[in-house]
Design an enzyme around this catalytic site. Structure first.
Site, PDB file in Angstrom:
ATOM      1  N   SER A 234       0.836  -1.201   0.000  1.00 39.47           N
ATOM      2  CA  SER A 234       0.000   0.000   0.000  1.00 39.47           C
ATOM      3  C   SER A 234       0.867   1.246   0.000  1.00 39.47           C
ATOM      4  CB  SER A 234      -0.848  -0.033   1.272  1.00 39.47           C
ATOM      5  OG  SER A 234      -1.424   1.206   1.497  1.00 39.47           O
TER       6      SER A 234
ATOM      7  N   LYS B  38       2.288  -3.599   6.687  1.00 34.73           N
ATOM      8  CA  LYS B  38       2.703  -3.643   5.269  1.00 34.73           C
ATOM      9  C   LYS B  38       4.201  -3.352   5.169  1.00 34.73           C
ATOM     10  CE  LYS B  38      -1.310  -4.510   3.441  1.00 34.73           C
ATOM     11  NZ  LYS B  38      -1.608  -5.844   2.954  1.00 34.73           N
TER      12      LYS B  38
ATOM     13  N   TYR C 183      -1.805  -0.922  10.985  1.00 28.80           N
ATOM     14  CA  TYR C 183      -2.076  -1.539   9.676  1.00 28.80           C
ATOM     15  C   TYR C 183      -0.943  -1.201   8.699  1.00 28.80           C
ATOM     16  CZ  TYR C 183      -3.705  -1.728   4.870  1.00 28.80           C
ATOM     17  OH  TYR C 183      -3.776  -1.948   3.507  1.00 28.80           O
TER      18      TYR C 183
HETATM   19  P1  NAD Z   1     -10.874  -7.203   1.730  1.00 28.34           P
HETATM   20  O1  NAD Z   1     -11.058  -7.149   3.200  1.00 28.34           O
HETATM   21  O2  NAD Z   1     -12.049  -6.985   0.870  1.00 28.34           O
HETATM   22  O3  NAD Z   1     -10.205  -8.604   1.321  1.00 28.34           O
HETATM   23  C1  NAD Z   1      -9.275  -9.261   2.130  1.00 28.34           C
HETATM   24  C2  NAD Z   1      -9.714 -10.730   2.228  1.00 28.34           C
HETATM   25  O4  NAD Z   1      -8.767 -11.423   3.051  1.00 28.34           O
HETATM   26  C3  NAD Z   1     -11.073 -10.887   2.885  1.00 28.34           C
HETATM   27  O5  NAD Z   1     -11.944 -11.647   2.052  1.00 28.34           O
HETATM   28  C4  NAD Z   1     -10.787 -11.605   4.210  1.00 28.34           C
HETATM   29  O6  NAD Z   1     -11.834 -12.494   4.539  1.00 28.34           O
HETATM   30  C5  NAD Z   1      -9.479 -12.311   3.904  1.00 28.34           C
HETATM   31  N1  NAD Z   1      -8.613 -12.562   5.075  1.00 28.34           N
HETATM   32  C6  NAD Z   1      -8.200 -11.665   6.008  1.00 28.34           C
HETATM   33  N2  NAD Z   1      -7.394 -12.261   6.898  1.00 28.34           N
HETATM   34  C7  NAD Z   1      -7.284 -13.559   6.524  1.00 28.34           C
HETATM   35  C8  NAD Z   1      -6.589 -14.679   7.045  1.00 28.34           C
HETATM   36  N3  NAD Z   1      -5.853 -14.602   8.152  1.00 28.34           N
HETATM   37  N4  NAD Z   1      -6.695 -15.864   6.406  1.00 28.34           N
HETATM   38  C9  NAD Z   1      -7.451 -15.980   5.290  1.00 28.34           C
HETATM   39  N5  NAD Z   1      -8.128 -14.948   4.747  1.00 28.34           N
HETATM   40  C10 NAD Z   1      -8.047 -13.757   5.365  1.00 28.34           C
HETATM   41  O7  NAD Z   1      -9.711  -6.177   1.384  1.00 28.34           O
HETATM   42  P2  NAD Z   1      -9.243  -5.654  -0.050  1.00 28.34           P
HETATM   43  O8  NAD Z   1      -9.639  -4.236  -0.175  1.00 28.34           O
HETATM   44  O9  NAD Z   1      -9.644  -6.613  -1.087  1.00 28.34           O
HETATM   45  O10 NAD Z   1      -7.667  -5.686   0.153  1.00 28.34           O
HETATM   46  C11 NAD Z   1      -6.885  -6.765  -0.292  1.00 28.34           C
HETATM   47  C12 NAD Z   1      -5.440  -6.505   0.096  1.00 28.34           C
HETATM   48  O11 NAD Z   1      -5.009  -5.285  -0.502  1.00 28.34           O
HETATM   49  C13 NAD Z   1      -5.237  -6.342   1.613  1.00 28.34           C
HETATM   50  O12 NAD Z   1      -4.026  -6.935   1.967  1.00 28.34           O
HETATM   51  C14 NAD Z   1      -5.168  -4.832   1.778  1.00 28.34           C
HETATM   52  O13 NAD Z   1      -4.408  -4.475   2.900  1.00 28.34           O
HETATM   53  C15 NAD Z   1      -4.484  -4.417   0.481  1.00 28.34           C
HETATM   54  N6  NAD Z   1      -4.763  -3.021   0.105  1.00 28.34           N
HETATM   55  C16 NAD Z   1      -6.069  -2.634  -0.099  1.00 28.34           C
HETATM   56  C17 NAD Z   1      -6.347  -1.302  -0.422  1.00 28.34           C
HETATM   57  C18 NAD Z   1      -7.761  -0.825  -0.626  1.00 28.34           C
HETATM   58  O14 NAD Z   1      -7.978   0.390  -0.628  1.00 28.34           O
HETATM   59  N7  NAD Z   1      -8.739  -1.704  -0.816  1.00 28.34           N
HETATM   60  C19 NAD Z   1      -5.300  -0.385  -0.567  1.00 28.34           C
HETATM   61  C20 NAD Z   1      -3.997  -0.831  -0.382  1.00 28.34           C
HETATM   62  C21 NAD Z   1      -3.743  -2.163  -0.057  1.00 28.34           C
HETATM   63  N1  UFG Z   2     -12.364  11.368   3.258  1.00 27.91           N
HETATM   64  C1  UFG Z   2     -13.339  12.261   3.641  1.00 27.91           C
HETATM   65  N2  UFG Z   2     -14.493  11.773   4.171  1.00 27.91           N
HETATM   66  C2  UFG Z   2     -14.710  10.436   4.334  1.00 27.91           C
HETATM   67  C3  UFG Z   2     -13.705   9.517   3.934  1.00 27.91           C
HETATM   68  C4  UFG Z   2     -12.524  10.021   3.412  1.00 27.91           C
HETATM   69  O1  UFG Z   2     -13.179  13.476   3.515  1.00 27.91           O
HETATM   70  O2  UFG Z   2     -15.781  10.056   4.844  1.00 27.91           O
HETATM   71  C5  UFG Z   2     -11.114  11.887   2.669  1.00 27.91           C
HETATM   72  C6  UFG Z   2      -9.899  11.540   3.498  1.00 27.91           C
HETATM   73  O3  UFG Z   2      -9.669  12.526   4.466  1.00 27.91           O
HETATM   74  C7  UFG Z   2      -8.818  11.489   2.415  1.00 27.91           C
HETATM   75  C8  UFG Z   2      -9.566  11.023   1.161  1.00 27.91           C
HETATM   76  O4  UFG Z   2     -10.936  11.262   1.414  1.00 27.91           O
HETATM   77  O5  UFG Z   2      -8.365  12.773   2.171  1.00 27.91           O
HETATM   78  C9  UFG Z   2      -9.346   9.548   0.892  1.00 27.91           C
HETATM   79  O6  UFG Z   2      -9.644   8.821   2.075  1.00 27.91           O
HETATM   80  P1  UFG Z   2      -9.793   7.234   2.097  1.00 27.91           P
HETATM   81  O7  UFG Z   2     -10.122   6.855   3.507  1.00 27.91           O
HETATM   82  O8  UFG Z   2     -10.704   6.790   1.022  1.00 27.91           O
HETATM   83  O9  UFG Z   2      -8.341   6.729   1.684  1.00 27.91           O
HETATM   84  P2  UFG Z   2      -6.932   6.929   2.403  1.00 27.91           P
HETATM   85  O10 UFG Z   2      -6.036   7.593   1.412  1.00 27.91           O
HETATM   86  O11 UFG Z   2      -7.057   7.564   3.713  1.00 27.91           O
HETATM   87  O12 UFG Z   2      -6.473   5.441   2.679  1.00 27.91           O
HETATM   88  C10 UFG Z   2      -6.815   4.346   1.833  1.00 27.91           C
HETATM   89  C11 UFG Z   2      -6.983   3.103   2.701  1.00 27.91           C
HETATM   90  C12 UFG Z   2      -5.660   2.674   3.260  1.00 27.91           C
HETATM   91  C13 UFG Z   2      -4.685   2.490   2.141  1.00 27.91           C
HETATM   92  C14 UFG Z   2      -4.566   3.773   1.364  1.00 27.91           C
HETATM   93  C15 UFG Z   2      -3.614   3.615   0.226  1.00 27.91           C
HETATM   94  O13 UFG Z   2      -7.894   3.340   3.766  1.00 27.91           O
HETATM   95  O14 UFG Z   2      -5.813   1.437   3.913  1.00 27.91           O
HETATM   96  O15 UFG Z   2      -5.840   4.153   0.872  1.00 27.91           O
HETATM   97  O16 UFG Z   2      -3.976   2.580  -0.599  1.00 27.91           O
HETATM   98  F1  UFG Z   2      -3.479   2.146   2.644  1.00 27.91           F
END
Ligand code: NAD
Ligand code: UFG
Length: 354
Positions: free
Chosen positions: A134, A164, A160
């Site tokens: 991330s 990573k 969190y």
């Molecule tokens: P998500 O929660 O939708 O998917 C993660 C999946 O992993 C879930 O289905 C959950 O049931 C499963 N899981 C969690 N812990 C587990 C374990 N111990 N064993 C088996 N399964 C497990 O999240 P996502 O948005 O699809 O994110 C996927 C990956 O990408 C994560 O590692 C997250 O940190 C990373 N990531 C997501 C975002 C985002 O904005 N969505 C941004 C940056 C990184």
């Molecule tokens: N924001 C608002 N109101 C809300 C939600 C978000 O104003 O209700 C703003 C936040 O302050 C930020 C922007 O919208 O400025 C984006 O916020 P998000 O929460 O959607 O995303 P972040 O950049 O804070 O973080 C997300 C995930 C993290 C991940 C990161 C990078 O939450 O887990 O993107 O991938 F690591």
């Protein structure tokens, strides 16, 4: 023979969109997911997201395993019973606020789970891995755009993010210890939107923490108004800047990463940004949503959210150079696909497929 991919966390938001691409490319896919953040509805043992993926692709998973990465015996049995070529590792907990309240849960789930996975891979000589990292590893950057050479870990504001960072360090050490490993850590910026079918998308539990699902829930009438966290940042309109990225582009990025680590001799640890290279303020996203969907989002400005960086966007050139990937979809597409998904599935995966 087509390659066999083990996908951890494949029932989740990013995982399900990627599994769809993998099946479309004729890969064989095994998913392991403990369903902590996914939904089973029909009682047939498959999460609804993956039922829909199978329906959309007309293909079947080789196997779905309802299991936890912290169960090392289960992992060993999966590797011993299958000739896995590549592992794509999405499984993890990802809620920033929850990670502050429950750090041990996050360190146990994300770090222990991943160490178990790496140990099984080592034992069964499977050494090609694509990891979900991330942009959070960069914290508040000193300059923009963010390149992969920027320092990581120093400014992580929550457990969190630190998981990573720590996992990347563990993977680097592993690649130093053994030249057989090939690990690509994809540092996602802000993935949003949904598959064009609107049959799979993001299903936040409870009140959304992220911007786009909050916007779509306001648009559909589930929430009254969006709270915009702060308008006194040093940006054009005072709201934070992020690099939003279409989930379908992100899925294509994983296909390219697999091609690179599987088909090319590409040993070592490689971190790659997946973003568009373009940042938008929160107010610009609200405006783009209106343009894309015709729906005006009610909002009010509230205090800053602790831990938010002012501006975060990628230098996305390395992804193009190394894996030949570039984002192709813009903010309008992200907004309209997120809105289509929300309208078609007001209750997420509990909604009936229309
Ligand atoms: P998500 O929660 O939708 O998917 C993660 C999946 O992993 C879930 O289905 C959950 O049931 C499963 N899981 C969690 N812990 C587990 C374990 N111990 N064993 C088996 N399964 C497990 O999240 P996502 O948005 O699809 O994110 C996927 C990956 O990408 C994560 O590692 C997250 O940190 C990373 N990531 C997501 C975002 C985002 O904005 N969505 C941004 C940056 C990184
Ligand atoms: N924001 C608002 N109101 C809300 C939600 C978000 O104003 O209700 C703003 C936040 O302050 C930020 C922007 O919208 O400025 C984006 O916020 P998000 O929460 O959607 O995303 P972040 O950049 O804070 O973080 C997300 C995930 C993290 C991940 C990161 C990078 O939450 O887990 O993107 O991938 F690591």
């Amino acid at each position: 023979m087509s390659k066999l991919i083990l996908v951890t966390g494949g029932a989740g938001y990013v995982g399900s969109h990627c599994v769809l691409e993998f099946l479309n490319k004729e890969y064989n896919v095994i998913v392991i997911d403990n369903l902590v953040n996914s939904t089973i509805i029909n009682g047939n043992g498959l999460p609804e997201s993956l039922i829909r993926v199978q329906h959309l692709t007309g293909k079947k998973l080789k196997q779905f395993i309802d299991g936890d990465l912290r169960d090392s015996e289960l992992l060993d049995s999966i590797f011993s019973n299958n000739n896995i070529d590549v592992v794509i590792h999405f499984a993890g907990l990802k809620a920033v606020g929850e990670s502050i309240a429950k750090p041990l849960l996050y360190y146990d789930n994300n770090i222990t789970g991943t160490i178990n996975l790496l140990k099984s891979m080592e034992k069964f000589k499977v050494n090609k891995l694509v990891f979900s990292s991330s942009s959070t590893v960069y914290g508040e950057p000193e300059e923009l755009p963010i390149t992969e050479h920027f320092p990581t870990g120093q400014n992580c504001t929550n457990p969190y993010g630190r998981t990573k960072y720590m996992l990347e360090e563990i993977m680097k050490d592993l690649c130093v210890a053994s030249p057989d490993w090939s690990i690509m850590s994809l540092r996602y910026f802000n993935p949003v939107g949904a598959h064009f079918s609107a049959d799979i998308g993001e299903q936040p539990n409870g009140e959304p923490k992220n911007l786009m699902p909050y916007i779509t829930q306001v648009a559909v009438g589930v929430r009254k108004e969006l709270k915009v966290f702060g308008n006194d940042y040093k940006t054009s309109d005072g709201t934070c800047i992020r690099d939003y990225l279409h989930i379908e582009d992100l899925a294509v990025g994983h296909l390219k990463a697999i091609d690179k680590i599987y088909n090319n001799n590409f040993p070592g640890f490689h971190a790659i940004n997946l973003g568009t290279g373009r940042g938008y303020t929160v107010l610009e996203v609200i405006q783009a949503f209106k343009m894309a969907t015709g729906v005006k989002i009610a909002y009010k400005i509230v205090d800053r959210r602790p831990g938010d960086a002012c501006a975060v966007y990628a230098d996305a050139r390395l992804a193009h150079e190394v894996i030949g990937w570039k984002a192709t979809r813009g903010l309008q597409d992200m907004c309209s696909s997120a809105w289509k998904w929300q309208q078609k599935n007001p209750n997420g995966y509990r909604s009936k497929v229309k």
